[in-house]
Motif scaffolding. Structure first.
Motif, PDB file in Angstrom:
ATOM      1  N   ILE A  31       0.698  -1.345   0.092  1.00 18.13           N
ATOM      2  CA  ILE A  31      -0.089  -0.014  -0.242  1.00 18.13           C
ATOM      3  C   ILE A  31       0.220   1.596  -0.065  1.00 18.13           C
ATOM      4  CG2 ILE A  31      -2.337   1.441   1.019  1.00 18.13           C
ATOM      5  CD1 ILE A  31      -2.252  -1.582   2.849  1.00 18.13           C
ATOM      6  N   VAL A  32       0.971   2.028  -1.210  1.00 11.38           N
ATOM      7  CA  VAL A  32       1.202   3.157  -1.174  1.00 11.38           C
ATOM      8  C   VAL A  32       0.362   4.600  -0.404  1.00 11.38           C
ATOM      9  CG1 VAL A  32       3.235   4.481  -2.251  1.00 11.38           C
ATOM     10  CG2 VAL A  32       2.800   2.533  -2.549  1.00 11.38           C
ATOM     11  N   THR A  33       0.788   5.489   0.454  1.00 14.99           N
ATOM     12  CA  THR A  33      -0.341   6.716   0.680  1.00 14.99           C
ATOM     13  C   THR A  33       0.580   7.439   1.296  1.00 14.99           C
ATOM     14  OG1 THR A  33      -1.499   4.472   1.860  1.00 14.99           O
ATOM     15  CG2 THR A  33      -1.759   6.529   3.137  1.00 14.99           C
ATOM     16  N   ALA A  34      -0.743   8.656   0.453  1.00 17.59           N
ATOM     17  CA  ALA A  34      -0.203   9.907   0.525  1.00 17.59           C
ATOM     18  C   ALA A  34      -1.089  10.630   1.799  1.00 17.59           C
ATOM     19  CB  ALA A  34      -0.591  10.928  -0.500  1.00 17.59           C
ATOM     20  N   THR A  51      -1.776   4.011  -3.870  1.00 13.49           N
ATOM     21  CA  THR A  51      -2.504   3.340  -3.872  1.00 13.49           C
ATOM     22  C   THR A  51      -3.711   3.564  -3.156  1.00 13.49           C
ATOM     23  OG1 THR A  51      -1.665   1.864  -2.856  1.00 13.49           O
ATOM     24  CG2 THR A  51      -1.530   1.597  -4.933  1.00 13.49           C
ATOM     25  N   ALA A  52      -3.426   5.180  -2.199  1.00 15.50           N
ATOM     26  CA  ALA A  52      -4.627   5.687  -1.702  1.00 15.50           C
ATOM     27  C   ALA A  52      -3.821   6.359  -1.441  1.00 15.50           C
ATOM     28  CB  ALA A  52      -4.018   4.323   0.088  1.00 15.50           C
ATOM     29  N   ALA A  53      -4.926   7.678   0.105  1.00 12.62           N
ATOM     30  CA  ALA A  53      -4.829   8.515   0.442  1.00 12.62           C
ATOM     31  C   ALA A  53      -5.754   8.623   1.691  1.00 12.62           C
ATOM     32  CB  ALA A  53      -4.944   9.889  -0.612  1.00 12.62           C
ATOM     33  N   SER A  54      -5.845   9.392   2.692  1.00  7.21           N
ATOM     34  CA  SER A  54      -6.107   9.894   3.543  1.00  7.21           C
ATOM     35  C   SER A  54      -6.521  10.950   4.416  1.00  7.21           C
ATOM     36  CB  SER A  54      -4.915   9.346   5.104  1.00  7.21           C
ATOM     37  OG  SER A  54      -4.460   8.351   5.218  1.00  7.21           O
ATOM     38  N   LEU A  55      -7.554  10.914   4.045  1.00  9.13           N
ATOM     39  CA  LEU A  55      -8.324  12.665   4.023  1.00  9.13           C
ATOM     40  C   LEU A  55      -8.182  13.427   5.007  1.00  9.13           C
ATOM     41  CD1 LEU A  55     -10.413  13.956   2.169  1.00  9.13           C
ATOM     42  CD2 LEU A  55     -12.024  13.179   2.654  1.00  9.13           C
ATOM     43  N   MET A  56      -7.876  14.626   5.610  1.00  8.63           N
ATOM     44  CA  MET A  56      -8.175  15.504   6.753  1.00  8.63           C
ATOM     45  C   MET A  56      -9.121  16.520   6.420  1.00  8.63           C
ATOM     46  SD  MET A  56      -4.663  16.798   7.094  1.00  8.63           S
ATOM     47  CE  MET A  56      -3.964  16.839   8.315  1.00  8.63           C
ATOM     48  N   VAL A  57     -10.621  15.783   7.013  1.00  5.15           N
ATOM     49  CA  VAL A  57     -11.816  16.156   6.811  1.00  5.15           C
ATOM     50  C   VAL A  57     -12.292  17.712   7.176  1.00  5.15           C
ATOM     51  CG1 VAL A  57     -13.126  14.251   6.409  1.00  5.15           C
ATOM     52  CG2 VAL A  57     -12.875  15.280   8.590  1.00  5.15           C
ATOM     53  N   THR A  58     -11.530  18.254   7.574  1.00  4.74           N
ATOM     54  CA  THR A  58     -11.903  19.746   8.149  1.00  4.74           C
ATOM     55  C   THR A  58     -10.538  20.702   7.605  1.00  4.74           C
ATOM     56  OG1 THR A  58      -9.872  19.468  10.095  1.00  4.74           O
ATOM     57  CG2 THR A  58     -12.969  18.592  10.355  1.00  4.74           C
ATOM     58  N   ASP A  74       8.015 -10.206   2.114  1.00  7.74           N
ATOM     59  CA  ASP A  74       6.407 -10.591   1.986  1.00  7.74           C
ATOM     60  C   ASP A  74       5.507 -11.126   3.192  1.00  7.74           C
ATOM     61  OD1 ASP A  74       7.226 -12.330  -0.424  1.00  7.74           O
ATOM     62  OD2 ASP A  74       7.166 -13.821   0.295  1.00  7.74           O
ATOM     63  N   GLY A  75       4.550  -9.797   2.421  1.00  8.67           N
ATOM     64  CA  GLY A  75       3.268  -9.535   3.267  1.00  8.67           C
ATOM     65  C   GLY A  75       2.720  -8.799   3.001  1.00  8.67           C
ATOM     66  N   LEU A  76       1.757  -7.567   3.803  1.00 13.69           N
ATOM     67  CA  LEU A  76       1.417  -6.749   3.557  1.00 13.69           C
ATOM     68  C   LEU A  76       2.145  -5.409   4.278  1.00 13.69           C
ATOM     69  CD1 LEU A  76      -0.696  -5.077   2.113  1.00 13.69           C
ATOM     70  CD2 LEU A  76      -2.449  -5.206   4.322  1.00 13.69           C
ATOM     71  N   SER A  77       2.743  -4.581   3.457  1.00 17.43           N
ATOM     72  CA  SER A  77       3.392  -3.981   3.842  1.00 17.43           C
ATOM     73  C   SER A  77       3.048  -2.064   3.524  1.00 17.43           C
ATOM     74  CB  SER A  77       4.961  -2.851   3.516  1.00 17.43           C
ATOM     75  OG  SER A  77       6.132  -4.752   3.315  1.00 17.43           O
ATOM     76  N   GLU A  78       2.967  -0.796   4.380  1.00 16.27           N
ATOM     77  CA  GLU A  78       2.869   0.334   3.396  1.00 16.27           C
ATOM     78  C   GLU A  78       3.867   1.386   3.422  1.00 16.27           C
ATOM     79  OE1 GLU A  78      -0.339   3.425   4.448  1.00 16.27           O
ATOM     80  OE2 GLU A  78       0.245   2.334   5.794  1.00 16.27           O
ATOM     81  N   ILE A  79       4.268   2.104   2.440  1.00 16.80           N
ATOM     82  CA  ILE A  79       4.592   2.670   2.504  1.00 16.80           C
ATOM     83  C   ILE A  79       3.934   4.414   2.411  1.00 16.80           C
ATOM     84  CG2 ILE A  79       6.123   4.369   0.788  1.00 16.80           C
ATOM     85  CD1 ILE A  79       7.988   1.896  -0.271  1.00 16.80           C
TER      86      ILE A  79
END
Length: 288
Positions: free
Chosen positions: A6-9, A32-39, A229-234
């Motif tokens: 998972i590559v997240t901003a 692949t992903a983004a983390s939303l700051m809702v305010t 191997d396995g699930l990593s995140e950057i």
């Protein structure tokens, strides 16, 4: 086993410059992903972009420190400063949360308000993580697990970076990487266990903890080289450029270099050459 990444901003919605980097990093790169700051001020622009990116996993970047609350300051007096913003005194806040039931109720109410704001966007909740990884506070983590399950989040970030793999990739600051990895190991292991017990997916490791704001193309490439191997995140904090106001990023953050790391041809090639499968928490949860 396989290498899944998972590559997240983080900080999606904080500025148009971040939002542009997210869209371009996803369309033309490895994001692949983004983390939303809702305010934040550019949240509407972020949601509009996300709606035209159906494969982008958009999660909630819960904010309890260094940010803008969803609730009126009068409802969460223990969490904000005189300007009505979340406090930057993380230690004092953490002690207050641990000791005070009233503060815990304020934390729960504020987090629920942020989950509700995310729900109102109409976007599917792909994961949960926290600004400054503040869910490493044990009380906060217990409280957010209830909300993550209630609102249907498939997964939650565990912000633990394996120190020896991290050093093998970068070859620098061994002491810092060892200290951070060992200091947070027990806490993050307990977090992962609790999350799994509630049916949430967790990543096994996260790269970027020790290089926050400095994840340029060479660093991302080096982490790809050691990915097990396995699930990593950057995770990273990309933006097309720095901005003056409102709420600019720290000036030492190399946010434009982090954006370029996502679209760097050498990183896209390495993902393919190493057989790394780019994914999201939601995709992993659906396939398990």
């Amino acid at each position: 086993m396989s290498k899944r990444l998972i590559v997240t901003a983080d900080d999606f919605g904080r500025s148009v410059e971040i939002n542009r980097a997210v869209e371009e990093g996803h369309v033309d790169g490895i994001l692949t992903a983004a983390s939303l700051m809702v305010t934040e001020g550019a949240v509407d622009d972020a949601v509009e972009r996300a709606r035209r990116l159906p494969r982008l996993g958009v999660g909630l970047h819960v904010t309890l420190v260094d940010g803008i609350p969803a609730l009126a300051p009068t409802r969460i007096p223990d969490l904000v400063n005189n300007q009505g913003m979340f406090t930057l005194d993380l230690v004092r806040l953490g002690t207050r949360i641990f000791l005070s039931k009233a503060t815990q109720r304020q934390v729960s109410a504020e987090m629920r308000a942020q989950f509700e704001l995310f729900k109102a966007t109409g976007l599917k909740l792909a994961h949960v993580d926290f600004h400054h990884h503040y869910h490493q506070h044990p009380t906060v983590f217990d409280l957010v697990l209830d909300l993550a399950v209630e609102y249907g989040a498939p997964g939650i970030r565990i912000p633990w970076e394996p120190p020896l793999l991290s050093y093998r990739a970068r070859g620098d600051r061994l002491g810092t990487r060892l200290f951070n990895g060992i200091f947070h190991w027990g806490r993050n292991r307990a977090m992962a266990s609790k999350a799994r017990a509630r049916g949430l997916l967790v990543n096994q490791r996260a790269f970027g903890v020790n290089d926050s704001g400095q994840m340029d193309a060479a660093k991302v490439n080096s982490f790809l080289d050691v990915l097990p191997d396995g699930l990593s995140e950057i995770y990273c904090h990309p933006a097309t450029a720095h901005w003056d106001a409102p709420r600019p990023m720290p000036p030492h953050y190399r946010i434009d270099a982090e954006y370029k790391a996502l679209i760097a041809p050498e990183n896209r090639r390495k993902v393919a050459e190493l057989g790394i499968r780019l994914t999201t928490f939601a995709a992993e949860a659906a396939g398990r």
